[in-house]
Design an enzyme around this catalytic site. Structure first.
Site, PDB file in Angstrom:
ATOM      1  N   ASP A  77       0.954  -1.312  -0.188  1.00 14.03           N
ATOM      2  CA  ASP A  77       0.345   0.484   0.448  1.00 14.03           C
ATOM      3  C   ASP A  77       0.640   1.026   0.000  1.00 14.03           C
ATOM      4  OD1 ASP A  77      -2.131   1.894   0.803  1.00 14.03           O
ATOM      5  OD2 ASP A  77      -3.605   0.062   0.991  1.00 14.03           O
ATOM      6  N   HIS A  88      -4.347   6.164   3.342  1.00 12.45           N
ATOM      7  CA  HIS A  88      -3.955   5.056   2.971  1.00 12.45           C
ATOM      8  C   HIS A  88      -3.144   3.224   3.422  1.00 12.45           C
ATOM      9  CE1 HIS A  88      -5.618   2.240  -0.160  1.00 12.45           C
ATOM     10  NE2 HIS A  88      -7.102   2.896  -0.326  1.00 12.45           N
ATOM     11  N   SER A 111     -11.172  -1.124  -1.246  1.00 15.81           N
ATOM     12  CA  SER A 111      -9.407  -0.994  -0.339  1.00 15.81           C
ATOM     13  C   SER A 111     -10.108  -1.337   1.534  1.00 15.81           C
ATOM     14  CB  SER A 111      -9.402   0.073  -0.670  1.00 15.81           C
ATOM     15  OG  SER A 111      -8.026   1.049  -1.350  1.00 15.81           O
TER      16      SER A 111
END
Length: 692
Positions: free
Chosen positions: A67, A138, A468
């Site tokens: 990620d 994220h 996600s």
């Protein structure tokens, strides 16, 4: 070494393609990155007698997350009470900008970053931490969703207060930073997957993806095949291109592909219009600042031919038209929270974010800069009709805090990518759905909750939506199963998750997709149920060679299979030895083309429950198809015993030759334990009739 990444000129590319030892050359494509309550919603209870407790909360399992990196100081990565680092671990804590080996601990046991692919495309200086440290939030969010440590009194500026826990709170986390400010490049992703395999991860979680491509051209599919061969479960996001059909990404049968669902947690922010009518909206504008805009504000919607103003793009709102007013902004083009900043900078007092026909009733919330709410498409039509009906339209927003248990859930998220699989319709995708809307998880402490540079607020947790967010839920559940059953293969773990998934919501009615019951192309096998997945009763196992047989059976050439598997195979010989082969997949996807009326599938199930178990079959036939199962009873004498059965699908309707038309039907096949009716092993059936 059997592959490498390089920068090539056109002439070098042509020359290399002619060499007999070069199997394939692929362009370095770019892909994009696609919780205080979700563990409770999924039925996980930390009490001593619970299945979650008995699984060890993922103890001893290592989850590798590819990620945007990690914010190691987050309380979700505290290692208090964590077990020692597993002896098999070979990874490192790579030093870099604002990151060194002391940032790792018994929770965050490894961190690396990969830049070569990114720098080959963007050679200029990377405007973020050149290290495993997360600049966007994220990666911190997804890592903590999968395996974050319990953090009491967590909230987002007062919303959704509770204990934040990852799905596998005792699992170890290793972070591989492959995504940067302009995306993630396949060369960096493959290098990270290779490294993660060597480091010794048990689960790989990739909240990354794009659009579907053939498996021999799909770097994530190729890297994950290698991981699967090493006993590593690979979990990937299905993508956010829904509700478009055939948009599901990460379609390889050895990947667990995860779509997104909603929770029954809402953040109401109601619009009271001047005509007395109300519109339902949602927002996480901080409640400690105000519960309601006490006085009504004048509404303004600038749609007089200027698209930029309609979408509230930067610099598009004239101050003299919006100052002190409530601005309506259409959703799209720029970010939702960014629109709020634009409205605030122009001197307006509040905002209503209006969904368009693209977003329909999708309700991803934001921690807005100014009083604001998001309304669905139906509400936005009503709102705009009111604005056009009077010279001075007025409204106020009433914020309702956090509301749990009052709405129907789960439902399929509108943005979640849909099947059928574009490149391989013989496999039903996505595999399952999991919570992915308004998920609260860890956040970098140097970022505001919106992630925008103008946001000076600081939080430990923030809210995000997308597949996600769904992906790490299933990665954590896979870690729980691996911890409870360390000898199980990735296919066995995937089977346990799929065959125990739910197709009804918390009211006992079918899971919805918008206002209709969801199809298998939206929810796959169903919504994950981690409690049942830990003890599935039966599993469908698959070995690496079976996947090769499958690739041959769907028409892949030897050179294409070599690109994926790095094995030289003769499909002619394989198909001669495996006539009538069908992959032992937990779901069944049947396709009838012109002239076909009959198909037969073979399946084999392994008893992982109690010895002396008897299962009987229950079939819900797809409309237009007769289904015959032999045998109808499976009698297991011992644990780990495997028994086979056959399924015949007989089409009652003829596929007429002509235009390229597809029609669909679906049903299910469920093995039910004779002594324990709650032990149900369900396989969805999808049937497609294709005229060409």
């Amino acid at each position: 070494m059997d592959g490498f990444a390089a920068r090539l000129t056109e002439s070098e590319l042509k020359y290399l393609k002619k060499l007999p030892d070069v199997i394939s050359i692929r362009p370095d494509r770019q892909v994009q990155i696609q919780t205080t309550y979700s563990y409770k919603f999924l039925g996980l209870n930390p009490a001593r007698e619970s299945d979650w407790y008995q699984s060890g909360f993922g103890r001893g399992t290592i989850i590798g997350v590819l990620d945007t990196g990690v914010w190691p100081e987050s309380p979700s990565f505290n290692d208090h009470g964590m077990p020692p680092i597993p002896k098999k671990w070979k990874g490192i804590c790579q030093s870099g900008q604002a990151f060194n080996s002391s940032n790792c601990n018994r929770k965050l046991i490894g961190a690396r970053y990969f830049t070569k692919g990114h720098l080959a495309v963007s050679p200029s200086k990377i405007p973020e931490y050149l290290s495993p440290r997360d600049s966007s939030g994220h990666g911190t969010h997804t890592s903590s969703t999968a395996g974050g440590t319990p953090v009491p009194r967590a909230s987002v500026l007062g919303y959704a207060a509770g204990v934040a826990r990852g799905m596998a709170p005792s699992a170890h986390i290793a972070v591989y930073k492959v995504c940067w400010f302009n995306g993630c490049y396949n060369s960096d992703i493959m290098a990270a997957m290779d490294m993660a395999i060597r480091d010794g991860v048990d689960i790989l979680s990739l909240s990354l993806g794009g659009f579907p491509v053939p498996l021999f051209d799909d770097s994530i599919a190729i890297g994950s095949f290698r991981a699967m061969e090493h006993g590593i479960s690979v979990i990937c996001a299905a993508g956010n291109n829904g509700p478009t059909a055939m948009s599901v990404a990460n379609e390889a049968p050895w990947i667990n592909t995860v779509g997104a669902s909603t929770l029954d947690r809402k953040f109401p922010a109601i619009v009271h219009m001047g005509n007395g009518k109300i519109l339902y909206g949602e927002s996480m504008y901080p409640v400690n600042k105000l519960r309601s805009i006490g006085k009504e504000l004048e509404l303004v919607y600038l749609n007089d031919g200027d698209t930029e103003s309609q979408f509230c793009l930067r610099g598009s709102l004239p101050r003299d038209k919006v100052k002190g007013k409530m601005v309506v902004c259409d959703r799209g083009v720029n970010g939702r929270a960014e629109k709020g900043q634009v409205v605030k900078d122009a001197g307006a007092a509040a905002m209503i974010l209006a969904n368009t026909e693209i977003n329909l009733e999708e309700d991803s919330v934001d921690v807005h800069f100014l009083p604001a709410t998001l309304v669905g498409f139906d509400e936005s039509v009503t709102l705009k009709a009111y604005i056009n009906s009077t010279k001075r339209p007025l409204a106020r927003i009433e914020f309702g805090g956090t509301v749990i248990g009052k709405s129907r859930a789960p439902e399929v998220a509108i943005f979640s990518s849909r099947g059928p699989s574009f490149t391989n319709p013989s496999i039903l995708k996505p595999d399952v759905i999991a919570p992915g809307v308004n998920i609260i998880a860890a956040w970098p402490q140097n970022l505001g909750p919106t992630g925008l540079p103008e946001d000076t607020r600081r939080v430990n947790f923030s809210v995000m939506s997308g597949t996600s967010m769904s992906c790490p839920h299933v990665s954590g559940i896979a870690a729980l199963i691996h911890s409870a059953h360390p000898r199980w293969t990735p296919a066995a773990i995937k089977s346990a998750i799929m065959t125990t998934a739910e197709v009804t919501d918390h009211t006992g009615r079918p899971i919805l997709d918008e206002d209709k019951p969801a199809t298998a192309f939206a929810l796959g096998a169903g919504h994950v149920n981690p409690k049942r997945a830990l003890n599935p009763g039966l599993i469908y196992d698959i070995r690496p060679n079976d996947y090769i047989n499958h690739l041959c059976s769907i028409g892949y050439k030897g050179s294409e299979i070599f690109s994926i598997t790095h094995r030289n195979v003769s499909c002619h010989e394989i198909m001669k030895m495996n006539r009538g082969f069908s992959l032992n997949y937990p779901s069944m996807s049947v396709m009838f083309k012109h002239g076909m009326r009959r198909k037969m599938f073979r399946r084999k199930v392994t008893n992982v429950g109690s010895p002396n178990s008897i299962y009987s079959v229950e079939v819900m036939e797809p409309e237009g198809v007769k289904v015959i199962v032999k045998p109808k009873r499976l009698v297991f004498k011992q644990m780990n015993q495997s028994l086979s059965y056959k399924v015949w699908f007989i089409s009652r309707k003829e596929v007429k030759k002509g235009a390229d038309i597809m029609t669909f039907a679906e049903g299910s096949l469920t093995w039910i334990h004779s002594q324990n009716g709650s032990c149900r092993v369900r396989s969805p059936i999808s049937v497609t009739w294709k005229s060409k």
